[in-house]
Scaffold this motif. Structure first.
Motif, PDB file in Angstrom:
ATOM      1  N   THR A  19      42.754  36.257  45.696  1.00 11.65           N
ATOM      2  CA  THR A  19      42.789  37.064  44.473  1.00 11.65           C
ATOM      3  C   THR A  19      41.624  36.718  43.563  1.00 11.65           C
ATOM      4  OG1 THR A  19      45.206  36.984  44.594  1.00 11.65           O
ATOM      5  CG2 THR A  19      44.258  37.739  42.524  1.00 11.65           C
ATOM      6  N   LEU A  20      41.138  37.713  42.845  1.00  7.33           N
ATOM      7  CA  LEU A  20      40.116  37.539  41.818  1.00  7.33           C
ATOM      8  C   LEU A  20      40.687  38.055  40.507  1.00  7.33           C
ATOM      9  CD1 LEU A  20      37.112  36.930  41.021  1.00  7.33           C
ATOM     10  CD2 LEU A  20      36.642  39.339  41.566  1.00  7.33           C
ATOM     11  N   LEU A  40      31.606  40.922  43.869  1.00  5.50           N
ATOM     12  CA  LEU A  40      31.907  39.486  43.902  1.00  5.50           C
ATOM     13  C   LEU A  40      32.808  39.086  45.061  1.00  5.50           C
ATOM     14  CD1 LEU A  40      32.583  38.666  40.137  1.00  5.50           C
ATOM     15  CD2 LEU A  40      30.593  38.025  41.497  1.00  5.50           C
ATOM     16  N   ALA A  41      33.843  39.867  45.292  1.00  5.63           N
ATOM     17  CA  ALA A  41      34.850  39.500  46.287  1.00  5.63           C
ATOM     18  C   ALA A  41      35.470  40.758  46.883  1.00  5.63           C
ATOM     19  CB  ALA A  41      35.910  38.629  45.623  1.00  5.63           C
ATOM     20  N   ALA A  46      41.944  42.299  43.289  1.00 11.10           N
ATOM     21  CA  ALA A  46      41.387  41.995  41.973  1.00 11.10           C
ATOM     22  C   ALA A  46      42.285  42.531  40.868  1.00 11.10           C
ATOM     23  CB  ALA A  46      39.992  42.598  41.836  1.00 11.10           C
ATOM     24  N   TYR A  47      42.366  41.746  39.795  1.00 12.22           N
ATOM     25  CA  TYR A  47      43.086  42.132  38.585  1.00 12.22           C
ATOM     26  C   TYR A  47      42.144  41.881  37.407  1.00 12.22           C
ATOM     27  CZ  TYR A  47      47.365  41.739  41.372  1.00 12.22           C
ATOM     28  OH  TYR A  47      48.334  41.893  42.330  1.00 12.22           O
ATOM     29  N   ARG A 106      44.624  30.079  45.615  1.00 12.45           N
ATOM     30  CA  ARG A 106      43.819  30.995  46.415  1.00 12.45           C
ATOM     31  C   ARG A 106      43.231  32.099  45.523  1.00 12.45           C
ATOM     32  NH1 ARG A 106      44.194  29.890  51.445  1.00 12.45           N
ATOM     33  NH2 ARG A 106      43.739  31.922  52.320  1.00 12.45           N
ATOM     34  N   THR A 107      43.037  31.738  44.256  1.00 12.85           N
ATOM     35  CA  THR A 107      42.580  32.695  43.251  1.00 12.85           C
ATOM     36  C   THR A 107      41.350  32.177  42.525  1.00 12.85           C
ATOM     37  OG1 THR A 107      44.834  33.500  42.896  1.00 12.85           O
ATOM     38  CG2 THR A 107      43.258  33.887  41.112  1.00 12.85           C
TER      39      THR A 107
END
Length: 151
Positions: A19-20, A40-41, A46-47, A106-107
């Motif tokens: 997660t981003l 970026l990812a 993403a949030y 994992r974020t």
């Protein structure tokens, strides 16, 4: 306390492995920063959160805290305990981190400008996998509960 509004990509959220979380700058909003997630990812869920306070000059803009609260005479951006906007934003973000259906280990937490300041302020207090700060600054002396590895 009201919950933060946020946007996600993809929407609806998937069961991504990583997660981003994105925090925008002063006068921007979640929609402004969310497209950066694909750069970026691209494989992450993403949030992007909207800051809780309306910006004084930008109609759709938001702010995490009032910039006039810092001591401009000393050229310091460090805020003191009177910065209630900052304390409110930190509390709301802390609640958001705990309520999202994600594994913080994992974020990655990323922020731009004022969002970068919040990333530095809160990022070391949670077990994030990593922090990304664009044009950020310290709003108070750093506090950390675990070892930090800078790259």
């Amino acid at each position: 306390m009201a919950a933060l509004r946020y946007r996600c990509a993809p929407d609806p959220p998937t069961t991504a492995d990583r997660t981003l979380l994105l925090l925008h700058g002063w006068g921007a909003n979640a929609a402004d920063l969310l497209p950066l997630a694909s750069v970026l990812a691209p494989t992450y869920q993403a949030y992007a959160a909207d800051a809780p306070f309306p910006h004084p000059y930008v109609t759709e803009g938001r702010m995490w805290y009032d910039l006039s609260q810092h001591d401009g005479a000393s050229e310091s951006l460090l805020l003191d305990d009177r910065a209630t906007d900052l304390a409110t934003s930190e509390a709301m973000l802390s609640q958001w981190f705990e309520e999202l259906p994600i594994d913080l280990s994992r974020t990655i937490l990323a922020g731009f400008s004022q969002g970068g300041a919040l990333t530095l302020s809160l990022g070391l207090q949670f077990p994030f996998a990593g922090l990304i700060v664009f044009s950020g600054y310290l709003v108070r002396p750093p506090h950390r509960d675990r070892p930090v590895h800078l790259y």
